[in-house]
Scaffold this motif. Structure first.
Motif, mmCIF file in Angstrom:
data_model
loop_
_atom_site.group_PDB
_atom_site.id
_atom_site.type_symbol
_atom_site.label_atom_id
_atom_site.label_comp_id
_atom_site.label_asym_id
_atom_site.label_seq_id
_atom_site.Cartn_x
_atom_site.Cartn_y
_atom_site.Cartn_z
ATOM 1 N N GLY A 81 0.788 -1.228 0.000
ATOM 2 C CA GLY A 81 0.000 0.000 0.000
ATOM 3 C C GLY A 81 0.819 1.277 0.000
ATOM 4 N N PHE A 82 2.141 1.187 0.041
ATOM 5 C CA PHE A 82 2.968 2.391 0.034
ATOM 6 C C PHE A 82 3.068 2.946 -1.380
ATOM 7 N N ARG A 83 3.011 4.278 -1.496
ATOM 8 C CA ARG A 83 2.947 4.944 -2.793
ATOM 9 C C ARG A 83 4.326 5.275 -3.360
ATOM 10 N N SER A 84 5.353 5.234 -2.516
ATOM 11 C CA SER A 84 6.706 5.560 -2.940
ATOM 12 C C SER A 84 7.678 5.056 -1.892
ATOM 13 N N TRP A 85 8.983 5.114 -2.222
ATOM 14 C CA TRP A 85 10.005 4.758 -1.226
ATOM 15 C C TRP A 85 9.897 5.682 -0.014
ATOM 16 N N ASP A 86 9.712 6.993 -0.253
ATOM 17 C CA ASP A 86 9.639 7.923 0.874
ATOM 18 C C ASP A 86 8.403 7.673 1.715
ATOM 19 N N ASP A 87 7.306 7.285 1.089
ATOM 20 C CA ASP A 87 6.095 6.938 1.835
ATOM 21 C C ASP A 87 6.372 5.756 2.762
ATOM 22 N N PHE A 88 7.132 4.792 2.271
ATOM 23 C CA PHE A 88 7.543 3.651 3.096
ATOM 24 C C PHE A 88 8.492 4.091 4.205
ATOM 25 N N PHE A 89 9.458 4.940 3.868
ATOM 26 C CA PHE A 89 10.470 5.347 4.842
ATOM 27 C C PHE A 89 9.863 6.164 5.982
ATOM 28 N N THR A 90 8.878 6.996 5.680
ATOM 29 C CA THR A 90 8.252 7.842 6.704
ATOM 30 C C THR A 90 6.974 7.202 7.248
ATOM 31 N N ARG A 91 6.889 5.889 7.159
ATOM 32 C CA ARG A 91 5.702 5.146 7.599
ATOM 33 C C ARG A 91 5.323 5.490 9.050
ATOM 34 N N GLU A 92 4.041 5.299 9.341
ATOM 35 C CA GLU A 92 3.511 5.604 10.669
ATOM 36 C C GLU A 92 3.170 4.317 11.414
ATOM 37 N N PHE A 93 3.242 4.395 12.731
ATOM 38 C CA PHE A 93 2.812 3.266 13.553
ATOM 39 C C PHE A 93 1.290 3.154 13.547
ATOM 40 N N ARG A 94 0.818 1.955 13.743
ATOM 41 C CA ARG A 94 -0.618 1.755 13.918
ATOM 42 C C ARG A 94 -1.043 2.368 15.258
ATOM 43 N N PRO A 95 -2.295 2.808 15.377
ATOM 44 C CA PRO A 95 -2.768 3.397 16.628
ATOM 45 C C PRO A 95 -2.551 2.447 17.812
ATOM 46 N N GLY A 96 -2.026 2.990 18.896
ATOM 47 C CA GLY A 96 -1.840 2.215 20.121
ATOM 48 C C GLY A 96 -0.555 1.429 20.201
ATOM 49 N N VAL A 97 0.248 1.381 19.112
ATOM 50 C CA VAL A 97 1.471 0.581 19.116
ATOM 51 C C VAL A 97 2.548 1.201 20.001
ATOM 52 N N ARG A 98 2.619 2.525 20.046
ATOM 53 C CA ARG A 98 3.619 3.213 20.877
ATOM 54 C C ARG A 98 2.904 4.193 21.808
ATOM 55 N N PRO A 99 2.295 3.687 22.883
ATOM 56 C CA PRO A 99 1.589 4.580 23.807
ATOM 57 C C PRO A 99 2.550 5.542 24.506
ATOM 58 N N VAL A 100 2.034 6.706 24.826
ATOM 59 C CA VAL A 100 2.829 7.729 25.510
ATOM 60 C C VAL A 100 2.954 7.379 26.988
ATOM 61 N N ALA A 101 4.195 7.343 27.469
ATOM 62 C CA ALA A 101 4.433 7.026 28.879
ATOM 63 C C ALA A 101 3.938 8.169 29.773
ATOM 64 N N SER A 102 3.188 7.826 30.798
ATOM 65 C CA SER A 102 2.735 8.785 31.819
ATOM 66 C C SER A 102 2.234 10.086 31.203
ATOM 67 N N PRO A 103 1.188 10.017 30.372
ATOM 68 C CA PRO A 103 0.737 11.212 29.655
ATOM 69 C C PRO A 103 0.325 12.369 30.554
ATOM 70 N N GLY A 104 -0.100 12.085 31.778
ATOM 71 C CA GLY A 104 -0.542 13.147 32.679
ATOM 72 C C GLY A 104 0.525 13.649 33.629
ATOM 73 N N GLU A 105 1.764 13.137 33.493
ATOM 74 C CA GLU A 105 2.826 13.526 34.418
ATOM 75 C C GLU A 105 3.877 14.356 33.683
ATOM 76 N N ASP A 106 3.923 15.652 33.972
ATOM 77 C CA ASP A 106 4.846 16.548 33.281
ATOM 78 C C ASP A 106 6.299 16.340 33.693
ATOM 79 N N ALA A 107 6.517 15.588 34.754
ATOM 80 C CA ALA A 107 7.895 15.320 35.177
ATOM 81 C C ALA A 107 8.540 14.215 34.346
ATOM 82 N N VAL A 108 7.737 13.455 33.604
ATOM 83 C CA VAL A 108 8.256 12.349 32.791
ATOM 84 C C VAL A 108 8.504 12.841 31.366
ATOM 85 N N ILE A 109 9.739 12.680 30.912
ATOM 86 C CA ILE A 109 10.143 13.067 29.563
ATOM 87 C C ILE A 109 10.217 11.811 28.710
#
Length: 384
Positions: free
Chosen positions: A155-183
């Protein structure tokens, strides 16, 4: 010959200093093994005419998969040993050379963004990006990334489309989204180095490659605020996910791309079979790079900077946020195009941080830490 390659030839042959350097850089590569071949095993390029012929061919070819440290970087392969010569180090710092290399890389980028580049997105067992060898290197590709294995080229339209591919939703959840002390980790990347109390101006070309804040930040008027900073640097391989995400919640205060070098290497490290990997700290001061300043919501962090540094083929550092924009931790802020790269998170002096390397030691042998995973925690109030 493509017009940008013809222009490159004319630049080399019309400028006496550049002509000298582009002759010497190939002559200075030793004749003995392993330098008689490039790091992928092909015969070593020995003159600029051959270099130009190869560049001309590459402009209409996309990178095939291979199992070398230079996977996805065919131009880097041409220059790899010559980058480590005295003449090569001078040539790749030359402003006119880098301006022409930018034109070459932009022309290649046009092909890599076209449908003609999808031929490498095949199931060829060794060279295809969905073949047996590539699947071993990226075993969870179809589960992790947005794609459709039932379509041509997934389904990729070009090499760059493949290279800049996106993760599926939920694959990389944000750690401690409500805690500003966590980077969180801004890129899917392997921890390379941490430095504290970084000098405003330093001799960054020496063997230990110290950071030099004013040069990293391109003499920006904000540079003085980061004298004595803490710098976290991490490396993205060509097989990595190449979009950047905000490590903190806050407001974008300034963004721009600083033009610089593409194939410069530190003279203190000599020949590097995966150049410029051994020069990653050095190139933060000289390479083409994107600067994104963020005023964090957490006052114990305050103003910080994401520095996205292009390496070799990476001809485009694309910023996707603008000044005044609010971002939440984990929001996309930009991306690299075409190749391996490195990045830094720069924190002002007085920000007290406890880093989490996920059980490993920073360096070239470290493994990727997932984007959006915790990499540091702010401990206590910022010391002014």
């Amino acid at each position: 010959m493509h017009p940008v390659i013809a222009d490159f030839r004319d630049l080399i042959e019309s400028d006496p200093a550049i002509f000298m350097l582009f002759n010497q850089m190939f002559e200075q590569v030793p004749k003995r093994p392993p330098y008689d071949c490039d790091p992928t095993g092909k015969p070593q390029v020995r003159d600029y005419q051959h270099m130009l012929q190869l560049l001309n061919a590459i402009l209409t070819h996309a990178p095939e998969f291979d199992q070398t440290g230079l996977v996805g970087c065919p131009i880097n392969t041409i220059f790899d040993w010559s980058m480590g010569t005295a003449a090569g180090m001078a040539a790749f710092l030359n402003e006119r050379v880098n301006a022409q290399l930018k034109q070459v890389l932009n022309a290649w980028g046009q092909f890599l963004s076209s449908s003609d580049s999808t031929y490498v997105l095949s199931d060829h067992p060794r060279r295809g990006w969905f073949g047996a060898d590539a699947r071993k290197a990226m075993p969870d590709f179809e589960r992790e990334f947005r794609c459709d294995p039932q379509q041509a080229h997934h389904g990729f339209r070009s090499w760059d489309d493949f290279f800049t591919r996106e993760f599926r939703p939920g694959v990389r959840p944000v750690a401690s989204p409500g805690e500003d002390a966590v980077i969180i980790n801004a890129c899917e990347s392997a921890p390379y180095r941490i430095a504290r109390d970084v000098s405003y101006r330093d001799r960054f070309w020496i063997k230990s490659q110290p950071y030099s804040i004013v040069h990293m930040l391109a003499n920006d008027r904000l540079s003085s605020l980061f004298a004595g900073a803490t710098v976290y640097q991490a490396y993205l391989s060509p097989l990595s996910y190449h979009r950047w995400h905000s490590p903190v919640s806050g407001t974008i205060t300034k963004t721009y791309v600083k033009d610089g070098t593409y194939f410069a290497e530190a003279s203190s490290h000599g020949f590097d079979p995966a150049g410029p990997n051994d020069s990653q700290s050095y190139i933060t001061e000289v390479a083409t790079r994107a600067l994104i300043f963020i005023e964090a919501d957490n006052p114990d962090i305050g103003l910080m900077c994401v520095l996205a540094v292009g390496m070799a083929e990476v001809s485009s550092c694309e910023i996707t946020v603008c000044e005044g924009q609010r971002v939440r931790k984990g929001d996309q802020i930009g991306m690299f195009h075409f190749g391996g790269s490195t990045h830094c998170l720069i924190f002002r002096p007085g920000v007290r941080l406890e880093f989490d390397h996920h059980g490993q030691k920073p360096g070239l042998q470290a493994a990727n830490i997932q984007v959006n995973a915790r990499i540091a925690t702010v401990i206590g109030q910022r010391q002014n």
